[in-house]
Enzyme design. Structure first.
Site, PDB file in Angstrom:
ATOM      1  N   HIS A 111     -10.839 -96.104  44.224  1.00 45.71           N
ATOM      2  CA  HIS A 111     -11.167 -95.150  43.145  1.00 45.71           C
ATOM      3  C   HIS A 111     -12.680 -94.968  42.993  1.00 45.71           C
ATOM      4  O   HIS A 111     -13.129 -93.982  42.441  1.00 45.71           O
ATOM      5  CB  HIS A 111     -10.487 -95.532  41.832  1.00 45.71           C
TER       6      HIS A 111
ATOM      7  N   HIS B 120     -14.834-101.719  46.754  1.00 48.91           N
ATOM      8  CA  HIS B 120     -15.791-100.868  46.028  1.00 48.91           C
ATOM      9  C   HIS B 120     -17.242-101.125  46.453  1.00 48.91           C
ATOM     10  O   HIS B 120     -18.006-100.204  46.713  1.00 48.91           O
ATOM     11  CB  HIS B 120     -15.680-101.079  44.518  1.00 48.91           C
TER      12      HIS B 120
END
Ligand code: BG6
Length: 502
Positions: free
Chosen positions: A187, A249
């Protein structure tokens, strides 16, 4: 976003879960509201819980009202969205579930006058359940090989728990889907500010010439959270922060800062360049593993004036757990651009502030001309990913007055004051890209594999040496002192300032 009007059906496995409720359905609704969903769109949720279409619609309506960034939605728009929302109840291991799903899809799509739409299977379920769903999809004829162009699968991390299991998972996925059909969500890549890293670097002529070892002294990447494990103690205790945040991430951020300009801005070329960054990461030697990686874990402390418990006292966490809730280390990219430039990475839960940032510290000017003044601070470029998204450039300026005194001042760009529209949620952009068949912002198989190769030696080192200390830090601090010492040993310090915070 461009408007594509190819009909699409999104099928969410795990439709009664948190991700569906908090992120996926609110994001789909926002896309609908802003006119980005195709006019012939359907959503089918699949989960074990007994529910009718009507009940599912009620639940999803509440989810949109509670979690969409628009706040309370327009009723007519919501009703229209929900009227295209359906539910199939069944166990993922039961072959019948897929027959019901097939029948439902046929009904829903033919009622909408749609034949062979883009179909996105979203696995919002634990990875342990992937294999059974994948096999059944194939067996039920729901992912025919000859329709690979319109059928896609979206999967969520964790993509395995180390290099080997990551490969096993990829192999399982590939038994049913070709790589071009697979959309691995990270994300972070859907965040506006993360997408802006490449735009900032490559749509401006003035930064790229400086973006290398000649001008950059070092780079710091920080993902600091004030949150703890938030009811996910069971998952987190198995994962730890290295797997939860760094492997995905943070390494993505490192790739975007470190990569070469791609020859084209498309999925293959962008991801080729990112993979090269991971390939250039210098492997950790025994010495680095023993001395240059700090593993920490929080004990009780105060966050924003409230007392929070120690990690080991969190629900579903082993009271003797050695799981990492903080990690800090230094890496080098062995390539011409970055040779000798240290990249310091740290991630932690229950730290003193919430901030995700990339701090590019430039070298000092070659000559100190202003001898009377305090040595000026070197230039710093701060890419503030969140919160208070923006970009800050620290430069030295003469303080007004008779003497030469140089003060650090900031040139700043803030999203909140520059643009009148807040950034969309990461999932909005990513779901839309997956529907459009654009995988630029999704992790490719080899990217995930190389990212695992970076962190697996650390995981194995900790596993093989249970005596490696887990340094404790109080919740509400900036992590263990060892983390500070790691960077201080090189004559540098962590950048702990958070823009917009006093
Ligand atoms: C998730 C992790 O991937 O990212 C969480 O599993 C973490 O533990 C979250 O809190 C952080 O995301 P964000 O968008 O809040 O920085």
């Amino acid at each position: 976003m461009t408007q594509h009007d190819t009909p699409a059906t999104v099928v969410i496995f795990g439709a009664s879960g948190d991700l569906t409720k908090r992120k996926l359905v609110p994001a789909l609704f926002m896309l609908k509201r802003e006119g980005h969903l195709p006019s012939r769109f359907s959503l089918v949720g699949v989960a074990r819980r007994e529910k009718t279409d009507e009940e599912f619609r009620g639940d999803m309506g509440e989810a949109v009202s509670s979690f969409s960034r628009a706040g309370s939605p327009d009723r007519a728009q919501l009703d229209e969205f929900l009227s295209r929302t359906f539910y199939v109840c069944g166990d993922f291991a039961n072959v019948e579930t897929y027959k019901w799903l097939k029948t439902k899809l046929d009904e829903v799509e033919s009622a909408a006058g749609v034949k062979d739409p883009v179909r996105l299977y979203y696995l919002a379920i634990p990875p342990s359940e992937f294999p059974v769903v994948l096999e059944h999809l194939a067996a039920a004829g729901l992912s025919p090989r000859d329709q690979a162009d319109r059928i896609r699968i979206v999967i969520e991390k964790p993509f395995g728990h180390d290099a080997e299991s990551g490969r096993v998972l990829n192999a399982q996925v590939h038994r049913t889907f070709e790589e071009k059909q697979v959309y691995r969500i990270d994300h972070y890549l859907g965040k506006e500010t993360v997408q802006n890293i490449l735009v900032f670097r490559l749509a401006n002529g003035i930064f790229e010439p400086l973006w290398n070892r000649r001008y950059i002294d070092h780079v710091q990447i920080t993902v600091a959270e004030t949150l703890g494990v938030e009811g996910r103690g069971g998952y987190f205790d198995e994962a730890g922060i290295l797997r939860d945040i760094v492997q995905n991430h943070m390494l993505q951020l490192l790739c975007l800062v470190g990569m070469e300009p791609p020859i084209r801005f498309d999925a293959e070329q962008v991801r080729n360049e990112k993979v090269k960054v991971l390939m250039a990461l210098r492997p950790f030697g025994a010495e680095d593993l023993a001395n240059s990686i700090v593993r920490g874990q929080y004990v009780g402390g105060d966050i924003a004036g409230a007392r929070v418990p120690a990690y080991r006292d969190e629900p579903s966490v082993d009271p003797h757990s050695n799981t990492d809730t903080y990690v800090a280390f230094r890496v080098f990219l062995d390539n011409w651009r970055w040779a000798g430039v240290p990249f310091y990475l740290r991630a932690g839960k229950r730290l003193a502030g919430r901030t995700t940032s990339i701090a590019i510290h430039f070298r000092r000017p070659p000559l100190t001309l202003f001898r009377q003044a305090r040595a000026p601070e070197p230039n710093l470029l701060l890419l503030q990913i969140q919160p208070d998204e923006g970009i800050w450039l620290r430069v030295g300026s003469k303080r007004p007055g008779g003497r030469v005194e140089i003060d650090p001042v900031e040139l700043q760009f803030r999203y909140s004051t520059t643009f009148d529209q807040g950034p969309p949620e990461a999932y909005e952009r990513l779901l839309l890209d997956a529907m459009h068949g654009d995988s630029t912002l999704f992790a490719r198989e080899d990217e995930v594999d190389y990212a695992w190769r970076v962190v697996t030696p650390m995981l194995e080192h900790w596993k093989a040496n249970p005596g490696v200390p887990v340094t404790l830090y109080p919740a509400g601090s900036w992590g263990p002192l060892e983390g500070d010492r790691l960077i201080q040993a090189d004559g540098r310090a962590w950048y702990n300032e958070i823009p917009g915070r006093d």
